[in-house]
Enzyme design. Structure first.
Site, PDB file in Angstrom:
ATOM      1  N   GLU A  70      47.952 -12.237  24.961  1.00 48.48           N
ATOM      2  CA  GLU A  70      46.979 -11.480  23.957  1.00 48.48           C
ATOM      3  C   GLU A  70      46.573 -11.396  24.398  1.00 48.48           C
ATOM      4  OE1 GLU A  70      46.691 -13.328  20.346  1.00 48.48           O
ATOM      5  OE2 GLU A  70      48.637 -14.802  20.143  1.00 48.48           O
ATOM      6  N   ARG A  79      56.006 -25.788  27.388  1.00 46.28           N
ATOM      7  CA  ARG A  79      54.987 -25.741  28.098  1.00 46.28           C
ATOM      8  C   ARG A  79      53.896 -26.502  29.288  1.00 46.28           C
ATOM      9  NH1 ARG A  79      50.056 -24.797  23.861  1.00 46.28           N
ATOM     10  NH2 ARG A  79      48.905 -25.269  25.661  1.00 46.28           N
ATOM     11  N   LYS A  97      42.409 -22.498  23.860  1.00 44.50           N
ATOM     12  CA  LYS A  97      40.949 -21.343  23.620  1.00 44.50           C
ATOM     13  C   LYS A  97      39.309 -21.663  22.741  1.00 44.50           C
ATOM     14  CE  LYS A  97      43.925 -18.197  23.216  1.00 44.50           C
ATOM     15  NZ  LYS A  97      44.549 -17.389  23.023  1.00 44.50           N
TER      16      LYS A  97
END
Ligand SMILES: *[C@@H]1O[C@H](CO)[C@@H](O)[C@H](O)[C@H]1NC(C)=O
Ligand SMILES: *[C@@H]1O[C@H](CO)[C@@H](O)[C@H](O)[C@H]1NC(C)=O
Ligand SMILES: *[C@@H]1O[C@H](CO)[C@@H](O)[C@H](O)[C@H]1NC(C)=O
Length: 816
Positions: free
Chosen positions: A263, A488, A498
């Site tokens: 994204e 991950r 973020k």
């Protein structure tokens, strides 16, 4: 026919050749339109004619749509060599509209790039320096492969081939002289020699390619072991309708197709390095292709800088997207499928509030799950309502399109997910064309389907989405890729989310998203961490399905391993202490030749002056001697690196604070042979006439930004992660010095490196201190100063700011 013959002779073909060509059913029309499109009429120079012929005769079916556009650029003198024409054809193959981004086209084809004679000379000299051994040994037999290897030298990519060849021949002659009896071909031996000689060239180990690591094992091995090795082969994934797989295979030719779908709402971090390696790496290991797809369905969070940074980062890691795509390019198609979904009675417009939706999801206090009242409204009504949504007649939150899944299923991803919502925000790419936007859940699988992705590889958070992904593809009867999840990657001593990074930046606790203490990929790049080390780190960790939090020291280890192999060595002193060798005459300057890396002639050498006045590092001198101390103190002897004889300290001058400021030493040239000092220290000459020392504007040394392994762990850090920050984790030092060889090192780097390369890729080992890279706050010396090897002009035009990438050894905190 005759017209064609006449036309063809205008580009220099002989009458006979022109006649033959005119009869060639394929080439003739292509060549004719090429010549016409070039815009040139009569008097076409032969060299241009040859380029036009080459274009027409080698253009591939995929690029042929752009034949005329390319001919025009030849006519305008922009594509001026065979290499450029070839590059242009290749570029056009991969682009729908290659000339839309003119500067990208120009870059890909080297238009506007001029390579000066001096640059050609230097690049060839460097190339021969690294191949010297071979040239001297194999002499003229080595020329074929060496000339071939020259093609891989980036600095020469767009140089005039004739000039390159002439310079190559001249330097060969200067190095090994003319042919003599050694060059006579002995039949059996000649063949062997050729075979042996060709091997190293094909590995690309010479010249600039020396940058690439030579991995011990096959770097793709991770894709052929463990769960990921058991994934289906293209075509092996069942579909609701067998027709879908047939069409799919026809479109892909059975190739593996993957995608990396970030994204564009933030900067990539170390965890994404795994996603990039998995997606691009898996495709590459299977000879497939990987898309870079910007998943840009949320107009509220997207910014231009993220798009740019993501692409740069992917390329920096060494991967090339097969194509760059945008989910938003599919907005129309997605919208049409949404209508189709409603028509199939698998979606409905809902006006519930967030509260109501939550209540329908049930739970302890709210009882069992339930359908909402809109779920059963007629198809025609949903269609009309959806149209109203699209027409902007609903405000945000007043209407949504939901998929009609199964509220009774145990998986929350089946509880009638939202497919479309109203957002009155203009979109980065589509402007204000749309006021409804598709959600991730709706968009992601369909874009995968459109791009014929074979393996949709993602992290385990998306495990539950797998079923809704399949549900939607099947509901619409479109090709259904296979989703597979891997764990991950987290690293210790940092935060990656973020939101948290933004907090750090906004609070001024770090200098920005690329502060070298962070683990965003731009930050690692700025710090000087080599992309090869990051890739190797990711691959060493492996692709398991469990989430792993890896000690950040393991990344440091890979970084060290890479730099040990590739970084030139230089002597530098962080805190200079002046010494005078009282028995060396003031005007005596000896030039010492030092290797950039010991026992590695391929990395070349450089000279530094050795003179009466020197600087050593203050940390290598002590006022108080001790039995287990082997460096300098009054009355003590120590070796100077690369200098034939050791020195001893006679006198110490101190300032008022009692700190040493100047040492009187002697150079001990008459010690018995075989005397070896117990320690060697680095030094830098104080010899301004030779441009030494070179002042370092600033050295930046970083400690970990967070003190604890897991700053988010409430037990380890009860006051919260922000309290774990070491506010003293950046140390700036002014006044450090480095040897004058730094200019040679920079010149060599500049000569063998693509011009667009970044200063942070210029990395050094400062002997006994650590590994350092130039920060982007630096300024490279003026090109003319570098070329002339003029140290004073270099120093005047340059600004040197270094980041410590990593210490020399693991427990090396003290080395700073
Ligand atoms: C994907 O495959 C379909 C056939 O199933 C084909 O029509 C389409 O062009 C392909 N799309 C891409 C981007 O390759
Ligand atoms: C990985 O990091 C995320 C956030 O950065 C965190 O929520 C998660 O708990 C971490 N996982 C592990 C296993 O430490
Ligand atoms: C780093 O490498 C050293 C030397 O090879 C090794 O002893 C150490 O365990 C490694 N550290 C980590 C965290 O893997």
């Amino acid at each position: 026919m005759d017209d064609l013959v006449v036309l063809f002779t205008t580009i220099g073909l002989s009458e006979q050749k022109a006649q033959e060509t005119a009869k060639n059913k394929k080439l003739a029309p292509a060549l004719a339109s090429t010549i016409r499109a070039s815009g040139l009429t009569d008097g076409i120079p032969d060299s241009t004619g040859k380029l036009l012929y080459r274009l027409a005769s080698t253009v591939t079916p995929k690029a042929s749509a752009h034949l005329e556009a390319l001919a025009q650029t030849i006519g305008q003198g922009q594509l001026a060599s065979n290499e450029q024409v070839d590059a242009a054809i290749k570029y056009c193959e991969a682009q729908a509209d290659p000339l839309a981004d003119r500067s990208a086209f120009d870059r890909a084809c080297g238009i506007g790039v001029t390579v000066t004679d001096a640059e050609i000379e230097n690049a060839i000299r460097t190339y021969f320096e690294t191949n010297q051994e071979r040239l001297v040994k194999d002499r003229y037999r080595a020329l074929g492969p060496l000339l071939g290897g020259l093609k891989k030298v980036d600095a020469l990519k767009w140089a005039s081939p004739a000039k390159v060849k002439a310079e190559f021949d001249a330097q060969v002659l200067a190095t090994i002289g003319p042919k003599d009896e050694r060059d006579e071909v002995v039949k059996t031996k000649g063949k062997e020699g050729k075979k042996g000689a060709a091997a190293p060239a094909s590995k690309g180990k010479n010249g600039p390619a020396a940058e690439s690591t030579t991995p011990a094992a096959n770097p793709d091995a991770i894709f052929f072991e463990g769960d990921i090795s058991k994934l289906h082969r293209p075509g092996g994934n069942p579909q609701v309708n067998p027709r879908l797989i047939e069409e799919h295979l026809k479109a892909t030719g059975g190739k593996v197709v993957t995608r990396f779908p970030p994204e564009p709402n933030g900067f990539l971090h170390i965890g994404h390095a795994k996603a990039i390696n998995v997606n691009f790496g898996f495709a590459k290991a299977h000879d497939g292709v990987c898309y870079l797809r910007y998943d840009d369905t949320n107009p509220e969070a997207e910014e231009e800088q993220y798009f740019t940074s993501i692409l740069e980062t992917v390329k920096w890691l060494g991967f090339t997207p097969f194509q760059i795509t945008y989910s938003s390019d599919n907005f129309q198609r997605l919208y049409e499928l949404a209508i189709e979904l409603i028509k199939r009675d698998k979606a409905y417009v809902c006006h519930c509030t967030g509260e109501e939706i939550k209540a329908h999801r049930g739970g302890e206090a709210k009882g069992p799950r339930s359908d909402c009242v809109h779920r059963s409204r007629p198809i025609a009504e949903s269609l009309a309502e959806f149209q109203k949504m699209k027409d902007g007649r609903y405000g945000e939150g007043e209407a949504i399109l939901r998929m009609k899944m199964n509220m009774q299923d145990g998986n929350p991803q089946f509880w009638d997910l939202v497919a479309y919502r109203v957002l009155n925000t203009p979109h980065h790419r589509t402007g204000s064309k749309w006021c409804i936007y598709p959600t991730y859940d709706y968009t992601h699988c369909l874009c995968d389907s459109f791009e014929n992705i074979t393996h949709s590889l993602c992290t385990t958070e998306f495990r539950q989405s797998r079923e809704s992904y399949y549900w939607l593809c099947d509901a619409l009867e479109v090709y259904k890729p296979v989703q597979w999840e891997y764990g991950r990657l987290n690293v210790t001593n940092t935060v990656l989310s973020k939101r948290k990074l933004l907090k750090l930046v906004q609070a001024g606790l770090v200098s920005g998203w690329d502060d070298p203490r962070l683990y965003t990929l731009p930050a690692l790049r700025r710090r000087g961490v080599p992309p090869q080390a990051i890739n190797q780190f990711v691959r060493e960790v492996g692709i398991t399905t469990s989430t792993s939090t890896i000690e950040v020291e393991r990344l440091d280890n890979q970084t060290r391993a890479y730099l040990d192999e590739h970084a030139p060595r230089l002597m530098a002193v962080v805190k200079p202490l002046r010494i005078t060798l009282t028995n060396v005459p003031a005007d005596q300057v000896t030039q010492l030749t030092l290797p950039f890396k010991p026992r590695c002639p391929a990395m070349g050498e450089h000279t530094v002056p050795f003179s009466r006045d020197l600087f050593i590092d203050a940390s290598d001198f002590r006022m108080e001697d001790a039995p287990d101390y082997f460096r300098l103190a009054k009355g003590k002897t120590v070796g100077l690196l690369h200098v034939p004889h050791p020195i001893t300290c006679d006198e110490v001058e101190c300032n008022e604070a009692g700190e040493p400021v100047h040492l009187q030493c002697r150079y001990l040239t008459d010690l018995p042979a075989g005397f070896k000092p117990k320690a060697y220290i680095q030094w830098v000459a104080n010899c301004p006439t030779a441009g030494s020392p070179v002042a370092i504007d600033e050295l930046r040394v970083y400690d970990r930004l967070f003190r604890h392994n897991n700053p988010l762990d409430k037990n380890e850090v009860p006051q919260g992660w922000l309290s774990d920050i070491d506010t003293n984790s950046l140390h700036r030092t002014q006044g450090a010095l480095v040897e004058v060889g730094i200019w040679d090192a920079i010149r060599r780097w500049a000569e063998t490196t693509p011009s667009l390369d970044l200063v942070e890729n210029l990395r050094f080992q400062f002997i006994r201190i650590g590994y350092f890279a130039l920060d982007k706050d630096s300024q490279l010396p003026a090109e003319a100063a570098l070329q002339k090897a003029d140290p004073k002009a270099c120093a005047e035009s340059a600004k040197l700011v270094f980041n410590r990438i990593v210490t020399l050894r693991e427990s090396g905190k003290k080395e700073a």
